[in-house]
Scaffold this motif. Structure first.
Motif, PDB file in Angstrom:
ATOM      1  N   GLY A  65       0.829  -1.143   0.082  1.00  0.00           N
ATOM      2  CA  GLY A  65      -0.115  -0.095  -0.057  1.00  0.00           C
ATOM      3  C   GLY A  65       0.864   1.424   0.071  1.00  0.00           C
ATOM      4  O   GLY A  65       0.596   1.944  -0.755  1.00  0.00           O
ATOM      5  N   ARG A  66       1.964   1.300   0.879  1.00  0.00           N
ATOM      6  CA  ARG A  66       2.874   2.280   0.842  1.00  0.00           C
ATOM      7  C   ARG A  66       3.429   2.664  -0.338  1.00  0.00           C
ATOM      8  O   ARG A  66       3.687   3.626  -0.936  1.00  0.00           O
ATOM      9  CB  ARG A  66       3.655   2.083   1.972  1.00  0.00           C
ATOM     10  CG  ARG A  66       4.944   3.243   2.010  1.00  0.00           C
ATOM     11  CD  ARG A  66       5.645   3.051   3.509  1.00  0.00           C
ATOM     12  NE  ARG A  66       4.766   3.343   4.551  1.00  0.00           N
ATOM     13  CZ  ARG A  66       4.227   4.514   4.968  1.00  0.00           C
ATOM     14  NH1 ARG A  66       4.518   5.769   4.174  1.00  0.00           N
ATOM     15  NH2 ARG A  66       3.400   4.719   5.939  1.00  0.00           N
ATOM     16  N   GLU A  67       4.198   1.413  -0.963  1.00  0.00           N
ATOM     17  CA  GLU A  67       4.825   1.669  -2.367  1.00  0.00           C
ATOM     18  C   GLU A  67       3.582   2.039  -3.332  1.00  0.00           C
ATOM     19  O   GLU A  67       4.168   2.891  -4.410  1.00  0.00           O
ATOM     20  CB  GLU A  67       5.314   0.162  -2.641  1.00  0.00           C
ATOM     21  CG  GLU A  67       6.667  -0.106  -1.909  1.00  0.00           C
ATOM     22  CD  GLU A  67       7.178  -1.458  -2.483  1.00  0.00           C
ATOM     23  OE1 GLU A  67       7.514  -1.659  -3.649  1.00  0.00           O
ATOM     24  OE2 GLU A  67       7.419  -2.332  -1.519  1.00  0.00           O
ATOM     25  N   ALA A  68       2.775   1.582  -3.329  1.00  0.00           N
ATOM     26  CA  ALA A  68       1.645   2.083  -4.381  1.00  0.00           C
ATOM     27  C   ALA A  68       1.156   3.379  -4.195  1.00  0.00           C
ATOM     28  O   ALA A  68       1.145   4.015  -5.201  1.00  0.00           O
ATOM     29  CB  ALA A  68       0.392   1.147  -4.226  1.00  0.00           C
ATOM     30  N   MET A  69       1.071   4.021  -3.078  1.00  0.00           N
ATOM     31  CA  MET A  69       0.890   5.290  -2.911  1.00  0.00           C
ATOM     32  C   MET A  69       1.993   6.227  -3.507  1.00  0.00           C
ATOM     33  O   MET A  69       1.899   7.173  -3.995  1.00  0.00           O
ATOM     34  CB  MET A  69       0.651   5.895  -1.516  1.00  0.00           C
ATOM     35  CG  MET A  69      -0.590   5.398  -0.793  1.00  0.00           C
ATOM     36  SD  MET A  69      -1.784   6.750  -1.644  1.00  0.00           S
ATOM     37  CE  MET A  69      -1.594   8.163  -0.895  1.00  0.00           C
ATOM     38  N   THR A  70       3.331   5.640  -3.383  1.00  0.00           N
ATOM     39  CA  THR A  70       4.477   6.331  -4.033  1.00  0.00           C
ATOM     40  C   THR A  70       4.311   6.495  -5.590  1.00  0.00           C
ATOM     41  O   THR A  70       4.349   7.350  -6.258  1.00  0.00           O
ATOM     42  CB  THR A  70       5.688   5.817  -3.448  1.00  0.00           C
ATOM     43  OG1 THR A  70       5.692   5.937  -2.059  1.00  0.00           O
ATOM     44  CG2 THR A  70       6.967   6.419  -4.038  1.00  0.00           C
ATOM     45  N   LYS A  71       3.772   5.449  -6.123  1.00  0.00           N
ATOM     46  CA  LYS A  71       3.649   5.128  -7.519  1.00  0.00           C
ATOM     47  C   LYS A  71       2.418   6.079  -8.045  1.00  0.00           C
ATOM     48  O   LYS A  71       2.455   6.573  -9.174  1.00  0.00           O
ATOM     49  CB  LYS A  71       3.511   3.758  -7.971  1.00  0.00           C
ATOM     50  CG  LYS A  71       4.717   2.982  -7.777  1.00  0.00           C
ATOM     51  CD  LYS A  71       5.905   3.429  -8.471  1.00  0.00           C
ATOM     52  CE  LYS A  71       6.981   2.493  -8.182  1.00  0.00           C
ATOM     53  NZ  LYS A  71       8.363   2.976  -9.185  1.00  0.00           N
ATOM     54  N   ILE A  72       1.408   6.049  -7.168  1.00  0.00           N
ATOM     55  CA  ILE A  72       0.297   6.861  -7.493  1.00  0.00           C
ATOM     56  C   ILE A  72       0.475   8.316  -7.469  1.00  0.00           C
ATOM     57  O   ILE A  72       0.246   9.128  -8.519  1.00  0.00           O
ATOM     58  CB  ILE A  72      -0.834   6.478  -6.453  1.00  0.00           C
ATOM     59  CG1 ILE A  72      -1.399   5.027  -6.732  1.00  0.00           C
ATOM     60  CG2 ILE A  72      -2.214   7.560  -6.661  1.00  0.00           C
ATOM     61  CD1 ILE A  72      -2.213   4.768  -5.669  1.00  0.00           C
ATOM     62  N   LEU A  73       1.203   8.735  -6.660  1.00  0.00           N
ATOM     63  CA  LEU A  73       1.565  10.166  -6.281  1.00  0.00           C
ATOM     64  C   LEU A  73       2.453  10.652  -7.444  1.00  0.00           C
ATOM     65  O   LEU A  73       2.377  11.821  -8.166  1.00  0.00           O
ATOM     66  CB  LEU A  73       1.925  10.407  -5.195  1.00  0.00           C
ATOM     67  CG  LEU A  73       0.969  10.616  -4.061  1.00  0.00           C
ATOM     68  CD1 LEU A  73       1.588  10.723  -2.700  1.00  0.00           C
ATOM     69  CD2 LEU A  73      -0.398  11.448  -4.170  1.00  0.00           C
ATOM     70  N   GLU A  74       3.263   9.741  -7.979  1.00  0.00           N
ATOM     71  CA  GLU A  74       4.331  10.010  -9.114  1.00  0.00           C
ATOM     72  C   GLU A  74       3.500  10.266 -10.336  1.00  0.00           C
ATOM     73  O   GLU A  74       3.723  10.963 -11.200  1.00  0.00           O
ATOM     74  CB  GLU A  74       5.383   8.808  -9.334  1.00  0.00           C
ATOM     75  CG  GLU A  74       6.414   8.887  -8.046  1.00  0.00           C
ATOM     76  CD  GLU A  74       7.312   7.588  -8.464  1.00  0.00           C
ATOM     77  OE1 GLU A  74       7.035   6.724  -9.174  1.00  0.00           O
ATOM     78  OE2 GLU A  74       8.301   7.468  -7.349  1.00  0.00           O
ATOM     79  N   PHE A  75       2.576   9.293 -10.486  1.00  0.00           N
ATOM     80  CA  PHE A  75       1.849   9.184 -11.698  1.00  0.00           C
ATOM     81  C   PHE A  75       0.900  10.723 -11.761  1.00  0.00           C
ATOM     82  O   PHE A  75       0.894  11.117 -12.544  1.00  0.00           O
ATOM     83  CB  PHE A  75       0.620   8.227 -11.711  1.00  0.00           C
ATOM     84  CG  PHE A  75      -0.404   8.119 -13.033  1.00  0.00           C
ATOM     85  CD1 PHE A  75       0.056   8.049 -14.348  1.00  0.00           C
ATOM     86  CD2 PHE A  75      -1.490   8.538 -12.701  1.00  0.00           C
ATOM     87  CE1 PHE A  75      -0.865   7.898 -15.113  1.00  0.00           C
ATOM     88  CE2 PHE A  75      -2.677   8.706 -13.546  1.00  0.00           C
ATOM     89  CZ  PHE A  75      -2.009   8.628 -15.105  1.00  0.00           C
TER      90      PHE A  75
END
Length: 158
Positions: free
Chosen positions: A99-109
């Motif tokens: 979830g934490r790693e996904a949030m990083t990728k989501i915000l990058e996108f």
């Protein structure tokens, strides 16, 4: 390694079958319902971005982003802003940091501004979803005091 990927004919069934634990069901709609909502938004002037969340080559979760309209009550900062409307990690993949790693990728996108410029990203969440609130706050989101559809709104300046 976490990546966001397009939903395809090949991964859709696996993605639709991912579920959260029973005690989390009230916090998030099913992935199938969310993908259907994306279709309705897209055909009504919205800008949805549904993605499968992958850990290496395994689909482990789902995220639904929108720009502008969501189909629900909107906070005052919603115009020209991105919303993380749905985010889930399948119950069998939770507590691994996905979830934490996904949030990083989501915000990058989101920061590529794929649908247009924005000053904010916002998330509606269930007030008693303490784990989600902690995750959002760890990325700098702060409640703005608004309640939409009985959910507090947390906001990040991009």
């Amino acid at each position: 390694m976490i990546t966001l990927r397009t939903i395809t004919l090949e991964n859709r069934r696996t993605l639709f079958n991912l579920e959260v634990s029973e005690d989390q069901n009230r916090f998030v709609a099913s992935n199938l319902s969310s993908v259907a909502s994306c279709y309705v938004l897209a055909t009504n002037g919205g800008h949805p971005f549904p993605f499968a969340i992958y850990a290496d080559e395994e689909p482990v979760g789902f995220v639904m982003l929108t720009y502008g309209i969501t189909g629900y009550e909107l906070p005052s900062i919603a115009d020209d802003s991105y919303c993380i409307l749905r985010l889930m990690i399948g119950k069998q993949y939770q507590n691994r940091g996905y979830g934490r790693e996904a949030m990083t990728k989501i915000l990058e996108f989101i920061r590529t501004f794929p649908a247009g410029p924005a000053h904010y990203c916002w998330i509606p969440y269930e007030a008693d979803n303490v784990a989600a609130k902690k995750l959002y706050e760890s990325f700098g989101f702060q409640d703005n005091g608004e309640i939409c559809d009985n959910e507090p709104i947390t906001v990040l300046r991009l």
